[in-house]
Design an enzyme around this catalytic site. Structure first.
Site, mmCIF file in Angstrom:
data_model
loop_
_atom_site.group_PDB
_atom_site.id
_atom_site.type_symbol
_atom_site.label_atom_id
_atom_site.label_comp_id
_atom_site.label_asym_id
_atom_site.label_seq_id
_atom_site.Cartn_x
_atom_site.Cartn_y
_atom_site.Cartn_z
ATOM 1 N N ASP A 56 0.844 -1.195 0.000
ATOM 2 C CA ASP A 56 0.000 0.000 0.000
ATOM 3 C C ASP A 56 0.886 1.254 0.000
ATOM 4 O OD1 ASP A 56 -3.253 -0.222 0.884
ATOM 5 O OD2 ASP A 56 -2.386 1.791 0.786
ATOM 6 N N HIS A 101 -3.665 5.819 3.586
ATOM 7 C CA HIS A 101 -4.425 4.644 3.175
ATOM 8 C C HIS A 101 -3.815 3.361 3.739
ATOM 9 C CE1 HIS A 101 -6.006 1.594 0.292
ATOM 10 N NE2 HIS A 101 -7.064 2.379 0.264
ATOM 11 N N SER A 137 -11.270 -1.247 -0.281
ATOM 12 C CA SER A 137 -9.946 -1.207 0.347
ATOM 13 C C SER A 137 -10.018 -1.529 1.827
ATOM 14 C CB SER A 137 -9.313 0.183 0.172
ATOM 15 O OG SER A 137 -8.822 0.365 -1.124
#
Length: 817
Positions: free
Chosen positions: A498, A548, A758
């Site tokens: 990520d 994220h 996600s």
């Protein structure tokens, strides 16, 4: 070319002659400050507050309806519609442009003025210099607008400068790059001519027609005075002149503007600054006192941004970024507003000010998104039917509801009376747990601002229905398995591919050893082998500049206590004690390449091979993109091939299905909202992997599959996603965490809410890590584990191409084996 160091990216400005005769300044391509490459995207707290609302103000010429234009700008800036988090100050002169442009949210900024001029006949006339060419049309425009010799002189001067904007420096830059294809000269002249004519119309109104200038400025003032600040103001083209002239007069005690962004601005024109000096009475126009930070971005092929560096034109500091081909639409339309909004130079300061979670597609709101569209589309005083939902709507005690309803009613009555109206016009009607009313735009926005004080939960469009990890752990039975079976991820390691992980976050610190549960991190973004980082290295703690990856990792593992709803509450990942490996394959803008991801996959394979066992038992990839089935077989892209190899090594691969399950389609009758089958992207369409869609975090049987969740079948006809897991409004670790002191910090210091597949994928990663910690015989057996996972799912009674096998249940999985 080496980038210029320092906090500002402006070209050095030569000594200038008088403003009236100022020449176009030479520049070299693409100046971008080093700070843009490395700055954190944590929201800036100005005076203890971060911006809550973005207010746009558009520029010259005709535009689509306000709600469509707002959506276009939202999408260009964040990739999502922002709902009540953004507003559009709309001031198109409908005397010049009686009919709005027919565009949809999917369109980009275009140059459209009298479309019949784009006919073959008009182009040929322009190419040959015949009557009807742009120079003659521009002169006709000046003749029609001018009411005095001074006015004519100023307009002619502006037109001459825009024509001369195609300067030798620009030609030299293009000549050096033989691969660049430019518009033919006559077509480029027509483009500049259209922009010139549009600017002359609107700048004339701004400079010489007080009532039109007031209308322009009021379009912005109306969007600010209803509250909802602090504000980020983003202004394009002439909107920068309008915004500046209003903001310089606002009281900073009433209006808080942490960030003012100007794009494609004509504020550097001598004629404009001459007028500003007259209005302000100062030799240099002042820096707006309500503005904390001003960023100006200019494409040097943009004829409207005549002076692309305004950093020393005003009092105070302006961060100026300019360059040739800076605007990605420079070839087609160098003045494109949506093009500017897609640039790093515009996005980064905005992201820094509002934070990354601001742009999430699903986020907390007060005004429902469809209501916001109605409000933007309508006139300022138009009334819209709404339902105001009161807090504690499920309570059997209506006393508090009565008090809330009374307070809201009194506030609306006061607002209407202040405007000289009769409160009956709002048609306020008390229901048991709602108020029905008809609100103007400003009334709705005032209620949004005061929703806490007035105990408002949500303001819905009347007639429509719309519907923390602490909750979703129970949904897939991870928490009961943690407690009852000891399935907590012990002695299992998982890789997170990520944006990296914030290594010093308390959520990832083992309370017993005070060491991170993150074993190693690898930066795969640069050329060469991945850069290994371990606890104690300088960049280990701050590798994630986006947020994220930290959020995803926090769903898989880790735990921390925070104050939540007045009590000390433990927020735990699905496998709270599993170990994590972070791989940075996405940049701090959330974007990356197949190459970086494949580099990480190779590194994982090497780690396992060197150890002679599966050190890393699984990988989580909450990322994906489109693919062309005409080029690649479905599930056979290079990235899919590498994931398949890792699967065959024995490593479980958990993939986000994608967020492409919803789209707005264009038709002859207008926009159509549609759910999209065949929307599984790459690499989620790989068979040798587990693709995860999204459901509601606490009530999956009631609300079913998230509207945004991508759905199958795959392009070659297979069932995907494989399973679904909680993905809506999931609370997990934030990368820009703060420490407010005390043993138990408040929730918002450590955690943030995000939505998407996600967030669904790491639920399954953590569940499988927990499963393997108690059923170690299945480590290295991904096909068997996948079969157990699917067989242990709870059927949600939804279409198989939407839910796959259903919702995983860790208790059932452990009982099966």
């Amino acid at each position: 070319m080496a980038r210029k160091p320092g906090p500002k990216a402006s070209t050095p400005k030569p000594a200038k002659a008088a403003k009236a005769t100022k020449a176009v300044k030479a520049a070299t391509p693409a100046f971008v400050s080093t700070a843009l490459e490395t700055a954190s995207t944590a929201p800036r707290a100005i005076g203890g507050k971060t911006a809550r609302t973005i207010v746009y103000i558009h520029g010259i010429a005709n535009k689509p309806p306000a709600d469509v234009l707002k959506c276009q700008w939202d999408k260009a800036l964040f990739g999502n519609e922002l709902g009540d988090r953004s507003r559009m100050a709309y001031w198109v002169n409908r005397e010049y442009y009686p009919v709005p442009l027919k565009e949809t949210c999917a369109d980009a900024d275009q140059v459209r003025m009298d479309d019949d001029e784009a006919s073959t006949r008009a182009i040929m006339a322009l190419a040959s210099g015949e009557e009807g060419s742009e120079p003659r049309a521009i002169q006709h425009e000046i003749d029609a607008l001018s009411k005095s010799d001074d006015q004519r002189r100023i307009l002619e001067s502006i037109a001459a400068k825009m024509e001369a904007k195609q300067d030798p420096a620009a030609a030299a830059v293009l000549a050096a790059d033989v691969q660049v294809k430019i518009l033919p000269g006559f077509l480029r002249n027509m483009l500049v001519g259209k922009l010139t004519r549009a600017l002359l119309r609107d700048v004339n109104d701004f400079l010489f027609v007080p009532e039109r200038r007031a209308a322009m400025e009021n379009s912005l003032l109306d969007r600010l005075k209803s509250g909802g600040g602090p504000f980020v103001v983003v202004a394009h083209s002439q909107g920068t002149m309008v915004a500046y002239n209003l903001l310089r007069r606002l009281d900073p005690a009433e209006y808080d503007i942490p960030l003012f962004v100007t794009i494609g601005s004509p504020l550097g024109l001598a004629e404009v600054q001459d007028q500003l000096r007259k209005w302000t009475g100062q030799a240099k126009p002042p820096f707006p006192p309500c503005v904390k930070r001003w960023v100006n971005v200019a494409e040097q092929f943009d004829p409207v941004a005549f002076d692309s560096d305004i950093s020393d034109e005003f009092q105070g500091k302006i961060e100026n970024y300019r360059g040739f081909r800076l605007n990605p639409d420079w070839l087609r339309h160098p003045h494109s507003g949506t093009g500017y909004l897609r640039t790093k130079q515009v996005r980064q300061p905005i992201y820094e000010t509002v934070g990354n979670a601001f742009g999430q597609a699903i986020a907390p709101f007060v005004l429902a998104k469809d209501l916001v569209s109605d409000i933007e589309r309508g006139q300022a005083e138009e009334r819209h039917p709404v339902l105001i939902q009161l807090v504690n709507e499920d309570s059997s005690d209506v006393t508090n509801l009565d008090a809330s309803a009374e307070a809201i009613t009194n506030k609306l009555n006061d607002l209407i009376r202040t405007q000289g109206g009769d409160p009956a016009i709002a048609e306020i009607d008390r229901l048991r747990r709602f108020l029905s009313a008809r609100l103007t735009r400003s009334e709705a926005e005032v209620l949004r601002t005061l929703y806490k004080e007035l105990s408002i939960k949500t303001i819905w469009r009347n007639g429509t229905k719309q519907a923390l990890i602490v909750d979703s752990t129970n949904t897939i039975q991870a928490r009961p398995a943690n407690l009852g079976y000891g399935a907590d991820g012990h002695e299992i390691a998982w890789a997170v591919l990520d944006t990296g992980i914030r290594g010093d976050h308390p959520h990832f610190i083992d309370p017993a050893t005070k060491r991170p549960i993150i074993v190693e991190q690898y930066d795969c973004m640069e050329v060469g082998p991945p850069r290994r980082l371990v606890p104690g290295d300088a960049d280990f703690a701050t590798l994630d500049g986006h947020g994220h990856g930290t959020h995803v990792a926090g769903i898989i593992g880790g735990a921390a206590k925070v104050l939540y709803k007045g009590a000390s509450t433990a927020f735990r990942g699905m496998a709270p004690v599993c170990r994590l490996y972070g791989f940075k394959v996405l940049g701090d803008d959330g974007r990356g390449s197949d190459a970086a991801i494949i580099k990480a996959l190779d590194m994982i394979a090497q780690i396992n091979e060197r150890a002679g066992r599966l050190v890393i038992a699984g990988v989580n990839l909450s990322l994906g993109g489109a693919f062309d089935p005409a080029v690649y077989g479905c599930g056979h892209t290079p990235l899919c091939q590498e994931i398949k190899r890792l699967w065959r090594q024995g490593v479980l691969s958990i993939l986000a299905a994608g967020n492409e399950g919803y789209a707005v389609l264009r038709s002859d009758s207008g926009a159509i909202q549609a759910n999209m089958d065949l929307s599984i992207g790459d690499p989620a369409n790989l068979e040798e992997a587990i693709a995860v869609g999204s459901v509601h975090k606490t009530n999956p049987h009631t609300y079913g599959i998230s509207y945004f969740s991508s759905r199958g079948p795959t392009a070659d006809g297979r069932v995907k996603p494989d399973v679904v897991a909680p993905g809506e409004r999931i609370i997990s670790a934030r990368h820009d965490w703060t420490s407010g002191g005390g043993d138990v910090p408040p929730l918002e210091d450590l955690y943030v809410e995000m939505s998407g597949t996600s967030m669904a994928a790491p639920h399954v990663s953590g569940l499988l890590a927990s499963f393997l910690s108690q059923r170690r015989e299945f480590i290295g057996e991904p096909d068997r584990v996948k079969r157990i996972l699917l067989n242990g799912c709870v059927d949600l009674a939804r279409d198989r191409y939407m839910q796959g096998a259903g919702l995983p249940n860790l208790i059932k999985m452990l009982a099966l084996e």
